[in-house]
Design a protein around this motif. Structure first.
Motif, PDB file in Angstrom:
ATOM      1  N   ASP A 110     -11.262   7.557  16.024  1.00 29.56           N
ATOM      2  CA  ASP A 110     -12.076   8.211  17.246  1.00 29.56           C
ATOM      3  C   ASP A 110     -11.658   9.598  17.783  1.00 29.56           C
ATOM      4  OD1 ASP A 110     -13.442   5.929  16.887  1.00 29.56           O
ATOM      5  OD2 ASP A 110     -12.347   4.807  18.492  1.00 29.56           O
ATOM      6  N   ALA A 111     -10.398   9.724  17.603  1.00 31.13           N
ATOM      7  CA  ALA A 111      -9.490  11.064  18.464  1.00 31.13           C
ATOM      8  C   ALA A 111      -8.356  11.318  17.764  1.00 31.13           C
ATOM      9  CB  ALA A 111      -9.647  10.810  19.719  1.00 31.13           C
ATOM     10  N   GLN A 112      -8.407  12.613  17.453  1.00 30.16           N
ATOM     11  CA  GLN A 112      -7.150  13.319  17.235  1.00 30.16           C
ATOM     12  C   GLN A 112      -5.945  13.503  17.908  1.00 30.16           C
ATOM     13  OE1 GLN A 112      -6.733  13.828  13.453  1.00 30.16           O
ATOM     14  NE2 GLN A 112      -8.628  12.715  13.582  1.00 30.16           N
ATOM     15  N   ALA A 113      -6.309  13.455  19.246  1.00 31.40           N
ATOM     16  CA  ALA A 113      -5.293  13.990  20.155  1.00 31.40           C
ATOM     17  C   ALA A 113      -5.189  12.650  21.101  1.00 31.40           C
ATOM     18  CB  ALA A 113      -5.701  15.124  20.907  1.00 31.40           C
ATOM     19  N   ALA A 114      -3.993  12.682  22.051  1.00 27.93           N
ATOM     20  CA  ALA A 114      -3.801  11.494  22.920  1.00 27.93           C
ATOM     21  C   ALA A 114      -4.907  11.635  24.050  1.00 27.93           C
ATOM     22  CB  ALA A 114      -2.483  11.765  23.341  1.00 27.93           C
ATOM     23  N   ASP A 115      -4.924  12.918  24.624  1.00 31.67           N
ATOM     24  CA  ASP A 115      -5.783  12.838  25.703  1.00 31.67           C
ATOM     25  C   ASP A 115      -7.201  12.463  25.461  1.00 31.67           C
ATOM     26  OD1 ASP A 115      -3.641  13.515  27.267  1.00 31.67           O
ATOM     27  OD2 ASP A 115      -4.271  15.866  27.385  1.00 31.67           O
ATOM     28  N   GLU A 116      -7.733  12.715  24.113  1.00 28.14           N
ATOM     29  CA  GLU A 116      -9.070  12.752  23.794  1.00 28.14           C
ATOM     30  C   GLU A 116      -9.216  10.912  23.594  1.00 28.14           C
ATOM     31  OE1 GLU A 116     -12.063  14.215  20.344  1.00 28.14           O
ATOM     32  OE2 GLU A 116      -9.925  14.540  20.222  1.00 28.14           O
ATOM     33  N   LEU A 117      -8.168  10.582  23.041  1.00 28.39           N
ATOM     34  CA  LEU A 117      -8.158   9.012  22.815  1.00 28.39           C
ATOM     35  C   LEU A 117      -8.150   8.403  24.084  1.00 28.39           C
ATOM     36  CD1 LEU A 117      -7.601   7.529  20.228  1.00 28.39           C
ATOM     37  CD2 LEU A 117      -5.243   7.199  20.929  1.00 28.39           C
ATOM     38  N   MET A 118      -7.639   8.711  24.967  1.00 32.64           N
ATOM     39  CA  MET A 118      -7.790   8.253  26.411  1.00 32.64           C
ATOM     40  C   MET A 118      -9.060   8.208  27.020  1.00 32.64           C
ATOM     41  SD  MET A 118      -5.707   6.739  28.782  1.00 32.64           S
ATOM     42  CE  MET A 118      -4.230   7.334  29.529  1.00 32.64           C
ATOM     43  N   GLN A 119      -9.730   9.206  27.039  1.00 35.12           N
ATOM     44  CA  GLN A 119     -10.958   9.508  27.506  1.00 35.12           C
ATOM     45  C   GLN A 119     -12.035   8.895  26.660  1.00 35.12           C
ATOM     46  OE1 GLN A 119     -12.210  13.903  26.734  1.00 35.12           O
ATOM     47  NE2 GLN A 119     -10.481  14.468  28.264  1.00 35.12           N
ATOM     48  N   HIS A 120     -11.767   8.394  25.417  1.00 36.54           N
ATOM     49  CA  HIS A 120     -12.727   7.652  24.752  1.00 36.54           C
ATOM     50  C   HIS A 120     -12.637   6.374  24.925  1.00 36.54           C
ATOM     51  CE1 HIS A 120     -14.190  11.222  22.938  1.00 36.54           C
ATOM     52  NE2 HIS A 120     -13.745  10.834  21.687  1.00 36.54           N
ATOM     53  N   ALA A 121     -11.462   5.925  25.278  1.00 32.29           N
ATOM     54  CA  ALA A 121     -11.199   4.609  25.655  1.00 32.29           C
ATOM     55  C   ALA A 121     -11.760   4.362  26.841  1.00 32.29           C
ATOM     56  CB  ALA A 121      -9.737   4.269  25.834  1.00 32.29           C
ATOM     57  N   ASP A 122     -11.653   4.996  28.137  1.00 34.06           N
ATOM     58  CA  ASP A 122     -12.105   5.122  29.390  1.00 34.06           C
ATOM     59  C   ASP A 122     -13.752   5.028  29.047  1.00 34.06           C
ATOM     60  OD1 ASP A 122     -12.632   5.143  31.908  1.00 34.06           O
ATOM     61  OD2 ASP A 122     -12.299   7.257  32.071  1.00 34.06           O
ATOM     62  N   THR A 123     -14.496   5.787  28.213  1.00 28.83           N
ATOM     63  CA  THR A 123     -15.575   5.738  28.027  1.00 28.83           C
ATOM     64  C   THR A 123     -16.184   4.371  27.765  1.00 28.83           C
ATOM     65  OG1 THR A 123     -15.602   8.127  27.295  1.00 28.83           O
ATOM     66  CG2 THR A 123     -17.735   6.910  26.852  1.00 28.83           C
ATOM     67  N   ALA A 124     -15.471   3.876  26.420  1.00 23.59           N
ATOM     68  CA  ALA A 124     -15.697   2.529  26.054  1.00 23.59           C
ATOM     69  C   ALA A 124     -15.573   1.655  26.993  1.00 23.59           C
ATOM     70  CB  ALA A 124     -14.927   2.232  25.049  1.00 23.59           C
ATOM     71  N   MET A 125     -14.827   1.730  27.939  1.00 21.52           N
ATOM     72  CA  MET A 125     -14.464   0.533  29.127  1.00 21.52           C
ATOM     73  C   MET A 125     -15.605   0.605  29.976  1.00 21.52           C
ATOM     74  SD  MET A 125     -13.770   0.442  32.535  1.00 21.52           S
ATOM     75  CE  MET A 125     -13.167   1.785  33.043  1.00 21.52           C
ATOM     76  N   TYR A 126     -16.308   1.637  30.075  1.00 26.94           N
ATOM     77  CA  TYR A 126     -17.528   1.790  30.801  1.00 26.94           C
ATOM     78  C   TYR A 126     -18.496   1.133  30.117  1.00 26.94           C
ATOM     79  CZ  TYR A 126     -15.837   4.475  34.873  1.00 26.94           C
ATOM     80  OH  TYR A 126     -15.033   4.591  35.960  1.00 26.94           O
ATOM     81  N   ALA A 127     -18.753   1.344  28.779  1.00 27.51           N
ATOM     82  CA  ALA A 127     -19.693   0.679  28.100  1.00 27.51           C
ATOM     83  C   ALA A 127     -19.514  -0.933  28.276  1.00 27.51           C
ATOM     84  CB  ALA A 127     -19.643   1.260  26.726  1.00 27.51           C
TER      85      ALA A 127
END
Ligand code: C2E
Ligand code: CA
Ligand code: CA
Length: 673
Positions: free
Chosen positions: A371-388
């Motif tokens: 899903d992501a190559q960088a730590a911050d992006e990974l965190m954002q995506h996990a956050d997005t997935a949590m909202y889902a």
């Protein structure tokens, strides 16, 4: 002092003290010497004058008699004695009572006549003048006396300076400079923070006291440093950890994630970042108060930590949000299982304020590197997935990538359906004939499972065996297969169908379970199946993982009288040692080697080799996937005993098989299922 310092700012103590000694010893000695000289002169001068006067008086009185009696030799001898007196340079005697005589002048050798300090007197007797006596004294008499004295004084002074300087130097060295050197070393040890024991100071003077003091200072500094270290560690902990739960805080988690991403990038590892948000935390906080809210968060933190491996990281992100970093997450299923476990852990009731409170969580999952190559992006995506996940109705997890959700959902759906299928008895066994290569006689069959799906129709085992293995249903499915095959054998026997023996496939996961032997024993006794009517097919890979368990189970199967067939033979081909040890009665040459016969030279060589090897070991061989007469011919020519494949019959329902069993299977008219 300040002038000294100003003039010689770099003068060492040694030089300063030497200078002080020089000044303190030399100067007084010189001054003393000067004073002594002056005093000596003052006291010596009158003494010398007195001496001269008495010399004159004594000489005059000693000459009275000789002059009176005109005794010339006595006069001469008295004059010579006078000349020998100290300090006398020359003498002159003028006789008054003898008109014939001339004045007599005597001079000491080396002295000058009539020079120096002169004293004279008249010599008389009873008022008659006898003569005049004049004496010239040495003018340097005083200086000579003083010079001698001053030499002796100077030597004494020099001796005093020498002894004084030596004594002072010894004192300076042993009482001052050495301890100062030691103090210097001690101070530099303290400064460089070397771990040395306190210096043993056995002297009680000021320097010894200073040394002891330095020891105390050293101990205090050590204590202070220790204190500083602990404070630093505490500060770091405060800065990087959450005060309530003690978990790493957001800042530390970010760093740890970055590090994990970097090392995963290096070794090609995989990571999963879970963003966990409690679903009804605000309600708890509002109704039970903040203390209860804190207690709940603490308990949730503890459970989350317990739900993951020690190498994984759980962090309190903020408020009721937690994040989890999972390392080495290769399987989506395992990841889903972890998320599921965490959800369950959070949902367990928490006793707060003497009542049980229940909350749930929504978890978003993002994967590195998918899903992501960088730590911050990974965190954002996990956050997005949590909202889902929240959006989907909370109390669940969601992957950042929809397709992962779908994939997992499909797997879960399949698992549910498989369970249902077992309960509703939707599975059936089809039987594929195995015939003698020599004469086409039916010698047995292989039971192959199918799922008679209400909507999808006949589903092949390739589509559900792996799922059944993954979700732990394979044991039940395998037991069902064994029971169904035994029931079929009993039924055919009852109808007089000559089926030979039925080969049952056993999955690797099933095989390592001792339950397998129990199931077999039970099913065989339930249906009165004889050991020669049943055969177990197990893939080569299972036998090659030569654990003690495998060995024991094979032995138990042998003890039951059951034959073992090695399925897909040749696909593992790394070690054949197991053949000798486990003694299977059959080898099934894999379809992939039969396929190229008789044109592919490699396949021909390999199949021949297997046939020879098995022949030598007394193991019979079944060729799988025989589709053409050419293959059949080759195998027959090379001594293969049993053939199985579409050419000789497809897998078919039991009734069709029973019909087929009445005929010779290699008759063209009855070859299709
Ligand atoms: P397998 O044990 O190697 O079974 C032989 C497979 O080859 C069967 O596929 C069969 O239909 C197919 N086959 C037979 N002759 C030919 C041929 O001439 N040409 C071609 N192309 N294929 C042929 P099926 O039934 O789809 O089964 C697939 C696999 O599923 C089996 O491979 C076996 O590993 C597994 N399986 C089937 N039934 C069971 C079961 O009851 N329990 C377990 N654990 N596994 C099973
Ligand atoms: Ca098989
Ligand atoms: Ca096979």
């Amino acid at each position: 002092m300040s002038i000294l310092q100003l003039r010689w700012p770099h003068l060492s103590i040694r030089s300063t003290v030497l200078l002080a000694i020089a000044v303190a010893v030399l100067l007084p000695t010189l001054m003393l010497w000067q004073v002594e000289q002056r005093l000596a002169r003052d006291t010596q001068a009158p003494l010398i004058d007195q001496g001269r006067q008495s010399t004159l008086t004594i000489a005059a009185s000693s000459m009275v008699e000789p002059l009176w009696s005109l005794d010339e030799p006595a006069i001469q001898s008295a004059l010579r004695r006078l000349l020998d007196s100290p300090g006398v340079d020359s003498v002159r005697l003028t006789e008054k009572n003898n008109p014939l005589s001339k004045p007599v002048m005597l001079v000491r050798p080396g002295a000058q006549q009539g020079q120096g300090v002169v004293l004279s007197t008249r010599i008389s007797r009873e008022g008659e003048a006898l003569g005049d006596l004049e004496i010239w004294f040495d003018p340097h008499q005083l200086d000579a006396a003083l010079a001698e004295r001053s030499r002796a004084t100077a030597m004494l002074a020099a001796l005093q300076v020498l002894v004084g300087a030596m004594a002072l130097l010894a004192v300076l060295t042993y009482r001052l400079l050495k301890p100062i050197q030691q103090l210097k070393q001690q101070a530099s040890d303290i400064a460089s923070r070397i771990d040395v024991p306190p210096v043993a100071w056995d002297r009680a003077d000021e320097l010894g006291q200073l040394g002891q003091h330095l020891n105390d200072v050293h101990a205090q500094i050590d204590g202070l440093f220790d204190q500083l270290e602990t404070q630093k560690a505490e500060l770091e902990k405060i800065a990087l950890h959450d005060g309530l739960t003690g978990l790493p805080n957001r800042a530390l988690f970010r760093e740890l994630t970055r590090g994990a991403v970097a090392s995963a990038a290096r070794d090609g590892g995989k990571l999963a970042l879970l963003f966990i948000d409690l679903d009804r935390f605000k309600a708890v906080n509002d109704s039970l108060g903040h203390a209860a809210g804190d207690a709940l968060l603490l308990e949730v933190a503890r459970r989350l930590k317990q739900g993951v491996r020690a190498s994984d990281v759980v962090c309190r992100h903020s408020g009721d949000e937690f994040t989890v970093l999972l390392r080495d997450t290769n399987l989506l299923d395992e990841l889903a299982a972890t998320a599921e476990r965490l959800l369950k852990a959070v949902e367990e009731p928490v006793a707060l304020d003497r009542r049980d409170v229940q909350v749930s969580a929504s978890i978003g999952i993002a994967l590195y590197p998918d899903d992501a190559q960088a730590a911050d992006e990974l965190m954002q995506h996990a956050d997005t997935a949590m909202y889902a996940a929240k959006h989907l109705g909370k109390a669940r997890y969601s992957f950042y990538r929809a397709e992962f959700n779908q994939q997992l959902q499909a797997t879960m759906q399949l698992e549910r359906e498989l369970k249902q299928a077992l309960a509703r008895d939707e599975f059936v066994l089809h039987y594929q004939p195995q015939v003698s290569a020599a004469d086409g006689r039916l010698v047995g069959c292989e039971a192959l499972i199918r799922w008679n799906h209400p909507q999808r129709g006949m589903v092949a085992p390739g589509q559900f065996i792996a799922a059944a293995e993954a979700c732990g249903l394979i044991g039940d499915l395998g037991a069902w297969t064994i029971r169904a095959a035994c029931a079929q054998a009993a039924s055919w026997r009852a109808k007089g169908t000559n089926f030979g023996s039925i080969a049952v496939n056993v999955s690797a996961l099933e095989f390592r379970h001792h339950r397998l032997v129990d199931t077999l024993t039970q099913a065989m006794s339930d249906h009165g199946v004889q050991p020669h009517e049943l055969e177990i097919e197990i893939t080569e890979s299972v036998l090659m993982t030569d654990t003690d368990t495998t060995q024991r189970i094979v032995e138990r199967l042998h003890a039951l009288g059951l034959r073992l067939a090695v399925d897909d033979f040749g696909t593992g081909y790394s070690s054949l040692a197991y053949l000798k040890r486990l003694r299977p009665s059959k080898i099934k040459i894999d379809r992939s080697f039969v396929k190229g016969l008789p044109d592919d030279e490699n396949d021909c060589v390999l199949v021949r080799a297997v046939l020879q090897l098995a022949g030598a070991m007394g193991i019979s061989v079944v060729a799988e996937g025989v589709e053409t007469p050419a293959q059949q011919h080759f195998l027959r020519q090379n001594g293969c005993q049993v053939l199985q494949g579409y050419l000789l019959g497809r897998p078919m329902p039991p009734d069709n098989f029973a019909g087929r069993a009445q005929h010779r299977v290699d008759e063209p008219a009855v070859m299709s299922a």
